[in-house]
Write a protein that holds these residues in place. Structure first.
Motif, PDB file in Angstrom:
ATOM      1  N   GLN A 143       0.370  -1.048  -0.302  1.00 17.93           N
ATOM      2  CA  GLN A 143       0.068  -0.495  -0.404  1.00 17.93           C
ATOM      3  C   GLN A 143       0.368   0.591   0.211  1.00 17.93           C
ATOM      4  OE1 GLN A 143      -3.172   0.184   2.275  1.00 17.93           O
ATOM      5  NE2 GLN A 143      -4.131   2.239   1.831  1.00 17.93           N
ATOM      6  N   ILE A 144       0.506   2.185  -0.649  1.00 20.65           N
ATOM      7  CA  ILE A 144       1.096   3.371  -1.143  1.00 20.65           C
ATOM      8  C   ILE A 144       0.116   4.057  -0.194  1.00 20.65           C
ATOM      9  CG2 ILE A 144       0.219   3.816  -3.446  1.00 20.65           C
ATOM     10  CD1 ILE A 144       3.114   5.225  -4.238  1.00 20.65           C
ATOM     11  N   ASP A 145       1.194   4.960   0.333  1.00 21.98           N
ATOM     12  CA  ASP A 145       0.408   5.746   1.378  1.00 21.98           C
ATOM     13  C   ASP A 145       0.150   7.350   0.576  1.00 21.98           C
ATOM     14  OD1 ASP A 145       2.564   6.226   3.098  1.00 21.98           O
ATOM     15  OD2 ASP A 145       1.870   6.626   4.885  1.00 21.98           O
ATOM     16  N   SER A 146       1.487   7.396   0.665  1.00 20.24           N
ATOM     17  CA  SER A 146       2.628   8.899   0.143  1.00 20.24           C
ATOM     18  C   SER A 146       3.198   8.887  -1.949  1.00 20.24           C
ATOM     19  CB  SER A 146       3.174   9.559   1.158  1.00 20.24           C
ATOM     20  OG  SER A 146       3.784  10.441   0.849  1.00 20.24           O
ATOM     21  N   PHE A 147       2.485   9.934  -1.513  1.00 25.37           N
ATOM     22  CA  PHE A 147       3.315  10.201  -3.411  1.00 25.37           C
ATOM     23  C   PHE A 147       3.236  11.435  -3.843  1.00 25.37           C
ATOM     24  CE2 PHE A 147       3.078  11.110  -7.408  1.00 25.37           C
ATOM     25  CZ  PHE A 147       4.247  10.147  -8.046  1.00 25.37           C
ATOM     26  N   ILE A 148       4.459  12.302  -3.651  1.00 22.48           N
ATOM     27  CA  ILE A 148       4.422  14.135  -3.516  1.00 22.48           C
ATOM     28  C   ILE A 148       5.582  13.674  -4.584  1.00 22.48           C
ATOM     29  CG2 ILE A 148       4.806  15.868  -2.226  1.00 22.48           C
ATOM     30  CD1 ILE A 148       5.432  14.490   0.112  1.00 22.48           C
ATOM     31  N   PRO A 149       5.291  14.662  -5.508  1.00 16.48           N
ATOM     32  CA  PRO A 149       5.577  15.669  -6.972  1.00 16.48           C
ATOM     33  C   PRO A 149       6.896  16.496  -6.521  1.00 16.48           C
ATOM     34  CG  PRO A 149       3.643  14.603  -8.033  1.00 16.48           C
ATOM     35  CD  PRO A 149       3.435  14.815  -6.047  1.00 16.48           C
ATOM     36  N   LYS A 150       7.970  16.578  -6.940  1.00 13.89           N
ATOM     37  CA  LYS A 150       8.968  17.721  -6.773  1.00 13.89           C
ATOM     38  C   LYS A 150       8.211  18.651  -6.720  1.00 13.89           C
ATOM     39  CE  LYS A 150      11.320  14.991  -4.151  1.00 13.89           C
ATOM     40  NZ  LYS A 150      13.254  15.416  -5.071  1.00 13.89           N
ATOM     41  N   GLY A 151       7.968  19.339  -5.581  1.00 13.08           N
ATOM     42  CA  GLY A 151       7.097  20.822  -6.588  1.00 13.08           C
ATOM     43  C   GLY A 151       5.852  21.039  -6.003  1.00 13.08           C
ATOM     44  N   LYS A 152       5.536  19.864  -5.869  1.00 12.21           N
ATOM     45  CA  LYS A 152       3.847  19.994  -6.199  1.00 12.21           C
ATOM     46  C   LYS A 152       3.125  19.737  -5.186  1.00 12.21           C
ATOM     47  CE  LYS A 152       3.269  19.790 -11.053  1.00 12.21           C
ATOM     48  NZ  LYS A 152       2.955  21.294 -11.615  1.00 12.21           N
ATOM     49  N   ALA A 153       2.113  19.461  -4.641  1.00 12.53           N
ATOM     50  CA  ALA A 153       1.265  19.262  -3.349  1.00 12.53           C
ATOM     51  C   ALA A 153       1.050  17.501  -3.714  1.00 12.53           C
ATOM     52  CB  ALA A 153      -0.305  19.998  -3.497  1.00 12.53           C
ATOM     53  N   PRO A 154       0.795  16.697  -2.399  1.00 10.96           N
ATOM     54  CA  PRO A 154       0.969  15.135  -2.362  1.00 10.96           C
ATOM     55  C   PRO A 154      -0.582  15.355  -3.335  1.00 10.96           C
ATOM     56  CG  PRO A 154       1.090  15.954  -0.003  1.00 10.96           C
ATOM     57  CD  PRO A 154       0.731  17.368  -0.977  1.00 10.96           C
ATOM     58  N   LEU A 155      -0.841  13.869  -3.809  1.00 14.93           N
ATOM     59  CA  LEU A 155      -2.090  13.326  -4.237  1.00 14.93           C
ATOM     60  C   LEU A 155      -2.073  11.976  -3.829  1.00 14.93           C
ATOM     61  CD1 LEU A 155       0.285  12.785  -8.364  1.00 14.93           C
ATOM     62  CD2 LEU A 155      -2.209  14.593  -7.583  1.00 14.93           C
ATOM     63  N   LEU A 156      -2.219  11.924  -2.851  1.00  9.10           N
ATOM     64  CA  LEU A 156      -2.787  10.801  -2.058  1.00  9.10           C
ATOM     65  C   LEU A 156      -3.162  11.081  -0.441  1.00  9.10           C
ATOM     66  CD1 LEU A 156      -1.154   7.483  -2.806  1.00  9.10           C
ATOM     67  CD2 LEU A 156      -3.038   8.227  -3.423  1.00  9.10           C
ATOM     68  N   TRP A 157      -3.927  11.194   0.084  1.00  4.23           N
ATOM     69  CA  TRP A 157      -4.599  11.211   1.111  1.00  4.23           C
ATOM     70  C   TRP A 157      -4.608  10.402   1.940  1.00  4.23           C
ATOM     71  CZ3 TRP A 157      -9.165   9.904   3.875  1.00  4.23           C
ATOM     72  CH2 TRP A 157      -8.732  10.916   4.971  1.00  4.23           C
ATOM     73  N   VAL A 158      -4.600  10.566   3.442  1.00  3.65           N
ATOM     74  CA  VAL A 158      -4.360   9.777   4.300  1.00  3.65           C
ATOM     75  C   VAL A 158      -5.129   9.928   5.380  1.00  3.65           C
ATOM     76  CG1 VAL A 158      -3.442   8.002   6.040  1.00  3.65           C
ATOM     77  CG2 VAL A 158      -2.467   7.821   3.643  1.00  3.65           C
ATOM     78  N   SER A 159      -5.637   9.598   6.053  1.00  3.96           N
ATOM     79  CA  SER A 159      -6.706  10.278   7.267  1.00  3.96           C
ATOM     80  C   SER A 159      -5.826  10.216   8.563  1.00  3.96           C
ATOM     81  CB  SER A 159      -7.849   9.593   8.032  1.00  3.96           C
ATOM     82  OG  SER A 159      -8.797   9.262   9.301  1.00  3.96           O
ATOM     83  N   GLY A 160      -5.411  11.542   9.185  1.00  4.32           N
ATOM     84  CA  GLY A 160      -5.073  11.516  10.247  1.00  4.32           C
ATOM     85  C   GLY A 160      -5.605  10.482  11.668  1.00  4.32           C
ATOM     86  N   ALA A 161      -6.617   9.959  11.529  1.00  5.98           N
ATOM     87  CA  ALA A 161      -7.365   8.952  12.836  1.00  5.98           C
ATOM     88  C   ALA A 161      -6.455   7.910  12.250  1.00  5.98           C
ATOM     89  CB  ALA A 161      -8.751   8.963  12.175  1.00  5.98           C
ATOM     90  N   ASP A 162      -5.494   6.868  11.554  1.00  6.12           N
ATOM     91  CA  ASP A 162      -5.250   5.772  10.688  1.00  6.12           C
ATOM     92  C   ASP A 162      -4.232   6.144  12.171  1.00  6.12           C
ATOM     93  OD1 ASP A 162      -5.540   3.279   9.062  1.00  6.12           O
ATOM     94  OD2 ASP A 162      -3.496   3.881   9.431  1.00  6.12           O
ATOM     95  N   GLU A 163      -3.610   4.513  12.508  1.00  6.08           N
ATOM     96  CA  GLU A 163      -2.508   4.705  12.987  1.00  6.08           C
ATOM     97  C   GLU A 163      -1.720   3.677  12.883  1.00  6.08           C
ATOM     98  OE1 GLU A 163      -4.539   2.993  17.477  1.00  6.08           O
ATOM     99  OE2 GLU A 163      -4.550   5.728  17.513  1.00  6.08           O
TER     100      GLU A 163
END
Length: 282
Positions: free
Chosen positions: A33-53
């Motif tokens: 499971q990929i949980d983070s993908f951030i192109p350089k110089g741009k905003a993240p393209l994936l979201w994760v709930s702050g409630a997940d532990e």
């Protein structure tokens, strides 16, 4: 130079940390499971709930959970929703790097417990191609002498800042089922969100766009005539596990899928690859 490092989350989950000229990313071995993908110089393209532990044995509420080898509830109600792949430990088989473009291949070893759910002789791989865009492919190989059928999805969570300002386009002419009713014909190209949305589309074109306050996200699919568009809205958000009451305001799921009449039927010795490709529109 591309840097790929294996690390351990504070809660014990192992992941791959990727840093290249084009992007930063993180892929957990649990569920591939990929949980983070951030192109350089741009905003993240994936979201994760702050409630997940990030607990072992529980799929992450965000990123791209892999739903396999069935999507949704199984006819056996005691079996796990969306299959078992998203809570199992995958193995890293291969890393290729060319001109700072990284491709990683993971596969899922099947345990005796898994074979009780899935007694077929198959191999499933998740391939991640990381550049300025993210391509995730779920590849099934039928190693048996029998036909095998399955349903699956790449359950992608997107960050959209404000659900009230989101416009999803590229749906004209398709059909969908929602809450067990339909099929309905999508008369307009655009979908807006003002209530719970849980649509399973078929006969859908292979590209849609999510128009957000931060820009336009392009979502493409390969070998997929079906997709799921989901936002739980207010009441369901309060019932979901590992999900804050107001998370629905900042996320939407648009999932590349093979479901309903688009299910995968593998002939003996054949393979099938489902892909989602996501990027910011420049």
């Amino acid at each position: 130079m591309a840097c790929i490092t294996q690390k351990v989350h504070q809660n014990g989950l192992t992941y791959l940390d990727i840093d290249t000229e084009f992007c930063q990313a993180r892929i957990f071995m649990q569920g591939a499971q990929i949980d983070s993908f951030i192109p350089k110089g741009k905003a993240p393209l994936l979201w994760v709930s702050g409630a997940d532990e990030y607990q072992p044995g529980s799929g992450i509420r965000g990123g791209i959970p892999i739903c396999w080898p069935w999507f949704g509830m199984h006819e056996n109600s005691n079996w796990p929703q969306h299959g078992f792949a998203r809570t199992r430990i995958w193995q890293l088989d291969k890393i290729d790097t060319q001109n700072e473009v990284v491709e990683l291949t993971l596969s899922l070893p099947l345990s005796a417990e898994d074979k009780a759910y899935w007694p077929h002789n198959t191999r499933v791989e998740a391939v991640f191609r990381l550049s300025h865009e993210l391509k995730v492919s779920l590849i099934n190989h039928n190693l048996s002498d029998d036909y095998v059928s399955l349903t699956q999805a790449l359950h992608t969570y997107f960050p959209i800042q404000d659900i009230h300002r989101l416009r999803a386009t590229g749906f004209s002419g398709s059909h969908y089922i929602e809450f067990g009713e339909g099929p309905y014909t999508q008369e307009t190209d655009e979908v807006i969100f003002d209530k719970e949305t849980d649509r399973v589309y078929n006969q859908l074109g292979d590209e849609q766009q999510l128009h957000t306050p931060e820009g336009i996200i392009k979502v493409r699919r390969e070998n997929s005539q079906s997709a799921v568009l989901w936002n739980p809205w207010i009441e369901k958000s309060q019932r979901l596990s590992r999900f804050n009451d107001e998370d629905y305001l900042t996320m939407v799921c648009h999932e590349a899928a093979n479901v309903l009449e688009d299910k995968v039927i593998l002939a003996p010795g054949s393979s099938h690859s489902l892909s989602t490709i996501i990027s910011w529109v420049v």
